[in-house]
Design a protein around this motif. Structure first.
Motif, short mmCIF file in Angstrom:
data_model
loop_
_atom_site.label_atom_id
_atom_site.label_comp_id
_atom_site.label_asym_id
_atom_site.label_seq_id
_atom_site.Cartn_x
_atom_site.Cartn_y
_atom_site.Cartn_z
N ARG A 1 0.83 -1.22 0.00
CA ARG A 1 0.00 0.00 0.00
C ARG A 1 0.86 1.26 0.00
O ARG A 1 0.47 2.28 -0.56
CB ARG A 1 -0.92 0.01 1.23
N ALA A 2 2.03 1.14 0.60
CA ALA A 2 2.94 2.29 0.67
C ALA A 2 3.81 2.41 -0.58
O ALA A 2 4.62 3.33 -0.69
CB ALA A 2 3.83 2.18 1.91
N GLY A 3 3.64 1.46 -1.51
CA GLY A 3 4.42 1.49 -2.74
C GLY A 3 5.81 0.92 -2.62
O GLY A 3 6.63 1.04 -3.55
N GLU A 4 6.10 0.27 -1.48
CA GLU A 4 7.44 -0.30 -1.27
C GLU A 4 7.60 -1.65 -1.97
O GLU A 4 8.72 -2.09 -2.21
CB GLU A 4 7.71 -0.45 0.23
N ILE A 5 6.48 -2.32 -2.26
CA ILE A 5 6.50 -3.61 -2.98
C ILE A 5 5.64 -3.45 -4.22
O ILE A 5 4.49 -3.01 -4.14
CB ILE A 5 5.94 -4.75 -2.11
N LYS A 6 6.19 -3.80 -5.36
CA LYS A 6 5.46 -3.72 -6.62
C LYS A 6 4.95 -5.10 -7.02
O LYS A 6 5.48 -6.12 -6.59
CB LYS A 6 6.36 -3.16 -7.73
N ASP A 7 3.91 -5.12 -7.87
CA ASP A 7 3.34 -6.36 -8.39
C ASP A 7 2.88 -7.29 -7.27
O ASP A 7 3.09 -8.50 -7.31
CB ASP A 7 4.35 -7.10 -9.29
N PHE A 8 2.24 -6.71 -6.26
CA PHE A 8 1.78 -7.51 -5.12
C PHE A 8 0.36 -8.00 -5.38
O PHE A 8 -0.54 -7.22 -5.67
CB PHE A 8 1.83 -6.68 -3.83
N THR A 9 0.17 -9.31 -5.28
CA THR A 9 -1.12 -9.92 -5.60
C THR A 9 -2.22 -9.35 -4.72
O THR A 9 -2.10 -9.30 -3.49
CB THR A 9 -1.05 -11.45 -5.41
N GLY A 10 -3.29 -8.93 -5.37
CA GLY A 10 -4.44 -8.37 -4.66
C GLY A 10 -4.40 -6.86 -4.56
O GLY A 10 -5.43 -6.23 -4.30
N ILE A 11 -3.22 -6.28 -4.73
CA ILE A 11 -3.09 -4.82 -4.66
C ILE A 11 -2.88 -4.24 -6.05
O ILE A 11 -3.74 -3.55 -6.59
CB ILE A 11 -1.93 -4.40 -3.72
N ASP A 12 -1.73 -4.51 -6.67
CA ASP A 12 -1.50 -4.02 -8.03
C ASP A 12 -1.20 -5.16 -9.01
O ASP A 12 -0.69 -4.95 -10.10
CB ASP A 12 -0.40 -2.96 -8.07
N SER A 13 -1.51 -6.38 -8.59
CA SER A 13 -1.40 -7.55 -9.46
C SER A 13 -2.62 -8.44 -9.18
O SER A 13 -3.01 -8.58 -8.01
CB SER A 13 -0.09 -8.30 -9.17
#
Length: 198
Positions: free
Chosen positions: A148-160
């Motif tokens: 949510r803070a943008g520290e992890i990209k392509d996270f399932t359920g959030i931006d993947s």
């Protein structure tokens, strides 16, 4: 590949299975991060051990420490991650084991690919059906917070995306089940399905 020939071995899957008094299969636990896949798979393996069954647990995080340490979390790397795990699961199943594979495995096509590697009836898809709100509330590794803070990209359920199974063999709604109760439901399925022989 033209110079490769499959080497037939004397011992077969049926002989290995008979030795172990069980019907081998791959129990594929899929669901969002924090849904309870690893926890339930661990409980199932403990129950199998207590029953004298032969199993092996393949866990998503653990596999990325070794076999798949070279892969990231892009769509392409996720596909390759599941392809490799599918092939390993197939080998363990051929060895006569009950394989427990706990992976987010967000894409339906990838799970179908693994199912198609197996003999009919060997692939048992277990959908750990936990709403993302509950997964975020648990967030045991603080991954959702980081995503949510943008520290992890392509996270399932959030931006993947996560593509829920349409016809899994087992659905476990963890909001209404303890891990032990959920594991017992898997064992019950294996009993009815004939995977655990007397």
């Amino acid at each position: 590949m033209n110079n490769l020939t499959w080497h037939q071995t004397v011992l077969t899957q049926s002989l290995r299975s008979e030795q172990k008094s069980q019907k081998p299969c791959v129990i594929w636990f899929t669901g969002l991060s924090g849904s309870g896949k690893s926890t339930i798979a661990n409980q199932v393996e403990q129950k199998l051990f207590q029953l004298g069954q032969h199993s092996y647990l393949l866990d998503g995080d653990n596999i990325r420490h070794g076999l798949n340490a070279d892969l990231g979390f892009s769509a392409e790397d996720r596909v390759e991650n599941i392809r490799r795990v599918g092939e390993v699961s197939k080998l363990f199943c051929d060895a006569g084991l009950i394989v427990l594979s706990a992976f987010i495995s967000p894409y339906e096509a990838d799970r179908a690919m693994v199912r198609n590697l197996m003999n009919s009836g060997e692939f048992i898809e277990v959908f750990i059906d936990t709403p993302i709100e509950e997964c975020e509330r648990r967030d045991p590794k603080n991954l959702y917070q980081k995503a949510r803070a943008g520290e992890i990209k392509d996270f399932t359920g959030i931006d993947s995306p996560y593509e829920a199974p349409k016809k899994p063999e087992i659905i476990l709604k963890t909001q209404h089940l303890t891990p032990n109760q959920a594991a017992s439901k898997v064992i019950d399925y294996l009993m009815v399905n004939g995977n655990l022989m007397p």
